[in-house]
Design a protein around this motif. Sequence first.
Motif: not given
Length: 275
Positions: A145-148, A131-132, A98-102, A84-89
């Motif tokens: 994308n998602f919006f908080v 964004r994911v 970060v979520h690992n899909i083990d 997950v990143y914030k727009f503008g990074q």
Amino acid sequence: MNKVLITTVLTLFVILGCSITPKSDDKQMLREYHGGPAVSTEGSVISIIELKQSEVTKESSIEANVKLKANGKIKINGTPQLRVYKFGQANGEEPLMVHNIDHWKQLPLGDNATVEEKVTLTAPSDPGYYRVELSLDSYVSNSTNFFVKYPTDTLYSGTFPVNLKVEALGRILKIDSITMTSKSATVSFSLSPGVRGFATELVTDNGKKLVGISSIPFDEKTIVQATATFEPIPISVKSVKFTLSNIQLMTNVGIVDRPGSWEVVIPLEQGHKSS
């Protein structure tokens, strides 16, 4: 980067950035990988990311459904991750989450095999656009994308006429209006013909660069009209500075870069809040 870059050519219809209100179709993003460090393969793998919610409140749960489908025999190298990143990074910055899909680590898949993983993410406490991405080693999927949401009664709302202009090199930039909502601030402006490229930026009176979401320019016979959309504006802000830079002009010798920038300070009225 916080600037929204536009290159306009001839008919001048370009959309950059990300949709500020994703439709239901936008919740699902798909990408195909062909080999490389991420996948040992005799074929390719398709990734799909689906978000159940595109608008959430801070620290609430976000349900994600992630799928991989093999075309041919493949093996995933390493551990896939949702990031997950914030727009503008800036490029290269570490993800906020970060979520690992083990379950998919070193996973072999036969031809047409599909795997699916349901993941619950926690929305960040900071409002705004995020964004994911699905990362398969060095390969990254297209993002969704998602919006908080921002707290109520903290943002401007409404359309304000501006009618300010600057002139340079025989060409004019005119700010027509600014439309503000609980999700965005859109500057509508017009330019003399002959401008063929530029970057836009919106900065508050306290020096904060607002993240650019999208821009839509289009061409008419006598004037170029465009919009640039940014993140919402808090009601504590008294004015914003709209800047056009990286300007390219059409001349008798072709397209040339124009040094410097055009800047217009837009005053904002108090008392207009979003609900």
